[in-house]
Design a protein around this motif. Structure first.
Motif, mmCIF file in Angstrom:
data_model
loop_
_atom_site.group_PDB
_atom_site.id
_atom_site.type_symbol
_atom_site.label_atom_id
_atom_site.label_comp_id
_atom_site.label_asym_id
_atom_site.label_seq_id
_atom_site.Cartn_x
_atom_site.Cartn_y
_atom_site.Cartn_z
ATOM 1 N N ASN A 128 0.857 -1.177 0.000
ATOM 2 C CA ASN A 128 0.000 0.000 0.000
ATOM 3 C C ASN A 128 0.896 1.231 0.000
ATOM 4 O O ASN A 128 1.743 1.391 0.881
ATOM 5 C CB ASN A 128 -0.906 0.024 1.240
ATOM 6 C CG ASN A 128 -1.693 1.322 1.330
ATOM 7 O OD1 ASN A 128 -2.330 1.743 0.373
ATOM 8 N ND2 ASN A 128 -1.631 1.968 2.484
ATOM 9 N N LEU A 129 0.746 2.096 -1.001
ATOM 10 C CA LEU A 129 1.554 3.306 -1.102
ATOM 11 C C LEU A 129 0.797 4.465 -0.479
ATOM 12 O O LEU A 129 -0.261 4.875 -0.967
ATOM 13 C CB LEU A 129 1.870 3.589 -2.576
ATOM 14 C CG LEU A 129 2.823 2.568 -3.206
ATOM 15 C CD1 LEU A 129 2.710 2.568 -4.725
ATOM 16 C CD2 LEU A 129 4.254 2.847 -2.778
ATOM 17 N N GLU A 130 1.340 4.957 0.614
ATOM 18 C CA GLU A 130 0.673 5.998 1.411
ATOM 19 C C GLU A 130 1.305 7.361 1.137
ATOM 20 O O GLU A 130 2.503 7.543 1.363
ATOM 21 C CB GLU A 130 0.812 5.651 2.896
ATOM 22 C CG GLU A 130 0.192 6.650 3.844
ATOM 23 C CD GLU A 130 0.432 6.272 5.299
ATOM 24 O OE1 GLU A 130 0.606 7.189 6.119
ATOM 25 O OE2 GLU A 130 0.457 5.054 5.599
ATOM 26 N N PRO A 131 0.545 8.340 0.633
ATOM 27 C CA PRO A 131 1.103 9.674 0.400
ATOM 28 C C PRO A 131 1.654 10.257 1.702
ATOM 29 O O PRO A 131 1.136 9.994 2.792
ATOM 30 C CB PRO A 131 -0.106 10.479 -0.092
ATOM 31 C CG PRO A 131 -1.024 9.451 -0.674
ATOM 32 C CD PRO A 131 -0.858 8.238 0.213
ATOM 33 N N GLY A 132 2.735 11.016 1.587
ATOM 34 C CA GLY A 132 3.364 11.594 2.774
ATOM 35 C C GLY A 132 3.216 13.099 2.845
ATOM 36 O O GLY A 132 2.625 13.733 1.964
ATOM 37 N N LYS A 133 3.792 13.666 3.892
ATOM 38 C CA LYS A 133 3.750 15.122 4.100
ATOM 39 C C LYS A 133 5.117 15.627 4.537
ATOM 40 O O LYS A 133 5.220 16.489 5.404
ATOM 41 C CB LYS A 133 2.685 15.476 5.141
ATOM 42 C CG LYS A 133 1.257 15.190 4.684
ATOM 43 C CD LYS A 133 0.247 15.642 5.730
ATOM 44 C CE LYS A 133 -1.180 15.409 5.237
ATOM 45 N NZ LYS A 133 -2.192 15.843 6.251
ATOM 46 N N GLY A 134 6.153 15.066 3.957
ATOM 47 C CA GLY A 134 7.506 15.494 4.281
ATOM 48 C C GLY A 134 8.336 14.368 4.863
ATOM 49 O O GLY A 134 7.814 13.421 5.476
ATOM 50 N N SER A 135 9.652 14.483 4.669
ATOM 51 C CA SER A 135 10.573 13.457 5.168
ATOM 52 C C SER A 135 10.532 13.336 6.683
ATOM 53 O O SER A 135 10.654 12.240 7.237
ATOM 54 C CB SER A 135 12.000 13.776 4.718
ATOM 55 O OG SER A 135 12.188 13.479 3.366
ATOM 56 N N ALA A 136 10.396 14.471 7.361
ATOM 57 C CA ALA A 136 10.402 14.440 8.824
ATOM 58 C C ALA A 136 9.275 13.553 9.350
ATOM 59 O O ALA A 136 9.462 12.768 10.286
ATOM 60 C CB ALA A 136 10.284 15.852 9.384
ATOM 61 N N LEU A 137 8.099 13.664 8.737
ATOM 62 C CA LEU A 137 6.966 12.843 9.158
ATOM 63 C C LEU A 137 7.200 11.382 8.819
ATOM 64 O O LEU A 137 6.903 10.491 9.622
ATOM 65 C CB LEU A 137 5.681 13.329 8.494
ATOM 66 C CG LEU A 137 4.422 12.507 8.820
ATOM 67 C CD1 LEU A 137 4.108 12.584 10.316
ATOM 68 C CD2 LEU A 137 3.233 12.998 7.996
ATOM 69 N N ALA A 138 7.745 11.120 7.627
ATOM 70 C CA ALA A 138 8.002 9.734 7.230
ATOM 71 C C ALA A 138 8.976 9.062 8.198
ATOM 72 O O ALA A 138 8.773 7.920 8.617
ATOM 73 C CB ALA A 138 8.551 9.693 5.805
ATOM 74 N N VAL A 139 10.050 9.783 8.559
ATOM 75 C CA VAL A 139 11.024 9.229 9.513
ATOM 76 C C VAL A 139 10.363 8.984 10.865
ATOM 77 O O VAL A 139 10.602 7.955 11.518
ATOM 78 C CB VAL A 139 12.231 10.171 9.668
ATOM 79 C CG1 VAL A 139 13.146 9.678 10.786
ATOM 80 C CG2 VAL A 139 13.017 10.261 8.371
ATOM 81 N N GLN A 140 9.551 9.916 11.276
ATOM 82 C CA GLN A 140 8.869 9.788 12.570
ATOM 83 C C GLN A 140 7.987 8.540 12.597
ATOM 84 O O GLN A 140 8.016 7.757 13.551
ATOM 85 C CB GLN A 140 8.019 11.034 12.838
ATOM 86 C CG GLN A 140 7.257 10.998 14.147
ATOM 87 C CD GLN A 140 6.375 12.232 14.340
ATOM 88 O OE1 GLN A 140 6.428 13.181 13.560
ATOM 89 N NE2 GLN A 140 5.550 12.219 15.369
ATOM 90 N N LYS A 141 7.211 8.320 11.530
ATOM 91 C CA LYS A 141 6.284 7.196 11.510
ATOM 92 C C LYS A 141 7.005 5.857 11.389
ATOM 93 O O LYS A 141 6.637 4.881 12.045
ATOM 94 C CB LYS A 141 5.276 7.373 10.367
ATOM 95 C CG LYS A 141 4.325 8.559 10.580
ATOM 96 C CD LYS A 141 3.217 8.601 9.547
ATOM 97 C CE LYS A 141 2.204 7.514 9.772
ATOM 98 N NZ LYS A 141 1.030 7.628 8.847
ATOM 99 N N VAL A 142 8.049 5.822 10.559
ATOM 100 C CA VAL A 142 8.808 4.574 10.435
ATOM 101 C C VAL A 142 9.589 4.299 11.719
ATOM 102 O O VAL A 142 9.642 3.167 12.200
ATOM 103 C CB VAL A 142 9.759 4.623 9.221
ATOM 104 C CG1 VAL A 142 10.664 3.385 9.196
ATOM 105 C CG2 VAL A 142 8.966 4.707 7.926
ATOM 106 N N GLY A 143 10.176 5.342 12.286
ATOM 107 C CA GLY A 143 10.935 5.176 13.527
ATOM 108 C C GLY A 143 10.092 4.651 14.666
ATOM 109 O O GLY A 143 10.568 3.875 15.505
ATOM 110 N N ALA A 144 8.828 5.056 14.674
ATOM 111 C CA ALA A 144 7.918 4.612 15.737
ATOM 112 C C ALA A 144 7.262 3.273 15.419
ATOM 113 O O ALA A 144 6.548 2.722 16.253
ATOM 114 C CB ALA A 144 6.845 5.672 15.970
ATOM 115 N N GLY A 145 7.490 2.768 14.204
ATOM 116 C CA GLY A 145 6.899 1.489 13.827
ATOM 117 C C GLY A 145 5.475 1.581 13.333
ATOM 118 O O GLY A 145 4.819 0.562 13.102
#
Length: 333
Positions: free
Chosen positions: A63-80
Motif C-alpha cells: 500500500n503506497l501511502e502519500p506523505g507530508k515530508g521526510s520528517a513525518l516519514a522518519v517519525q512514523k517509520v521510527g515509531a513502527g
C-alpha cells in the motif's frame, strides 16, 4: 473423509509443497509504505512494480501511502507505525540521534534534491541574503531539519530566518504574492518553478551551495527489519529492479503512476523523472544502483553532527545496510 475430500486435501498439500510455490499468496505481508510526499514522477517505480505484480509475486501486499515530508516519514517509520518509508537520509540521521529506530536499505537520490527558490526582483542573490527573511514550506518538510547545515556552510545564523507554515502546493502562490521571501523544493520540480516564475526565478541547489548529503532513501523500522529480514530483502530487490526498468524506459512507469493517480499529467511527470535521473546518478550508483557508500555516509554523519547536531552519537554504520542489493544492477553511465 470421503474419496472426493481426500483427493482435494491431497492436491492442496501437493500444491503447497510444489517447487517455487509461494506460501504467500494467501498470506501476503501487508506493507504500508509511506512516501516522502504526494505521488510524483520520482515515485513511478513503486507504482510500476505494483502494477506489474512484482511485489505480489514476492509475497508483498504493498500500500503506497502519500506523505507530508521526510520528517513525518522518519517519525512514523521510527515509531513502527509504518514498517517502511521514503525519506531524506540526512533527516533519518538526525532522527536516529533522537532515538528513531530507522535503517536505510536503498538509496534513491545520490545527490541532495533540495533547492531554494526566490524572486530575483526581491534583491535576494543567494543563501547569505536570506538572513531576516521568511522561508515558507510545510512543517514536516525535511529541508527545515537540514537548514542549519546549509546556513552555517554559508556563514548565516540558522535562527536568522523565519519559517512560515504553508502547504506544499501553495509555495508558488505564496512566493508570487510575496507573503514569503523564499521557499524550498526538490530539484525534480524545477521545470514547474521555471515555467511559473520565468526570468524572475532565483535558484540555488543545495549541492552547489556547500552541502550534498544523500537525499531520499528507503528506510525501514529497525525492529521490523530484525523480525522480517526476508520481506525487506524482497522489497529492496523488487524496488531496485523497478528503478532500473524505469531508467531504461520511463514511459510505462509514468503511465502506471498516472493510472493510479488520476490528477497527474504524464508529460509533467516525465519531465520530473528526467530530473530525478540526474539526482540518482553518481559514481557509486553507476557501480550499484541504490547503494549507500560508506565514505559518503561517514561524511554525511559528520555534516549532521557539526551543523545540525546528533543528540545521542551512534556508529553511522548501524544506520544503513547494502546487504539486500543486487550488485549487478547499475545506474546507466
Amino acid at each position: 473423509m470421503n474419496a472426493r475430500s481426500f483427493v482435494v486435501a491431497a492436491v492442496s498439500l501437493l500444491l503447497c509443497a510444489a517447487p517455487g510455490a509461494t506460501p504467500a499468496a494467501a498470506a501476503a505481508e501487508k506493507i504500508d509504505f509511506i512516501l516522502n510526499w504526494v505521488p510524483g514522477g520520482d515515485h513511478a517505480p513503486y507504482y510500476y512494480a505494483k502494477k506489474m505484480g512484482w511485489y505480489a509475486q514476492r509475497g508483498i501486499d504493498l500500500n503506497l501511502e502519500p506523505g507530508k515530508g521526510s520528517a513525518l516519514a522518519v517519525q512514523k517509520v521510527g515509531a513502527g507505525v509504518n514498517p517502511l518509508g521514503l525519506a531524506d537520509m540526512g533527516n533519518a540521521l538526525v532522527a536516529r540521534g533522537k532515538g528513531a529506530d530507522v535503517v536505510g536499505v536503498f538509496n534513491v537520490f545520490a545527490n541532495s534534491p533540495q533547492g531554494l527558490y526566490w524572486l530575483k526582483s526581491s534583491g535576494i542573490k543567494g543563501v547569505k541574503d536570506l538572513a531576516g527573511k521568511k522561508i515558507g514550506n510545510p512543517a514536516g518538510d525535511g529541508a527545515r531539519a537540514m537548514w542549519p547545515a546549509l546556513a552555517k556552510a554559508n556563514g548565516v545564523d540558522p535562527n536568522s530566518v523565519t519559517w512560515v507554515n504553508i502547504d506544499g502546493n501553495a509555495k508558488l502562490a505564496a512566493l508570487k504574492s510575496k507573503s514569503i521571501d523564499a521557499t524550498t523544493a526538490f530539484y525534480n520540480l524545477h521545470h514547474i518553478f521555471k515555467r511559473e516564475l520565468g526570468d524572475d526565478m532565483g535558484f540555488v541547489a543545495w549541492r552547489d551551495a556547500g552541502i550534498n548529503p544523500y537525499g531520499n532513501s528507503v528506510i525501514v523500522n529497525g525492529e521490523y527489519l530484525k523480525k522480517n529480514k526476508a520481506v525487506v530483502a524482497a522489497f529492496v530487490k523488487v524496488t531496485q529492479k523497478a528503478f532500473a526498468a524505469c531508467v531504461a524506459d520511463p514511459n510505462p512507469c509514468i503511465d502506471a503512476l498516472v493510472e493510479a493517480n488520476g490528477a497527474l499529467k504524464a508529460d509533467n511527470e516525465l519531465s520530473n523523472w528526467a530530473l530525478d535521473e540526474e539526482l540518482m546518478t553518481d559514481k557509486h550508483s553507476r557501480a550499484t544502483l541504490g547503494i549507500h557508500d560508506d565514505a559518503r555516509m561517514k561524511a554525511d554523519y559528520k555534516l549532521v553532527s557539526e551543523f545540525v547536531g546528533v543528540e545521542k552519537p551512534f556508529d553511522v554504520r548501524t544506520a544503513y545496510t547494502n546487504e539486500f542489493l543486487d550488485r549487478s544492477i547499475k545506474m546507466k553511465k
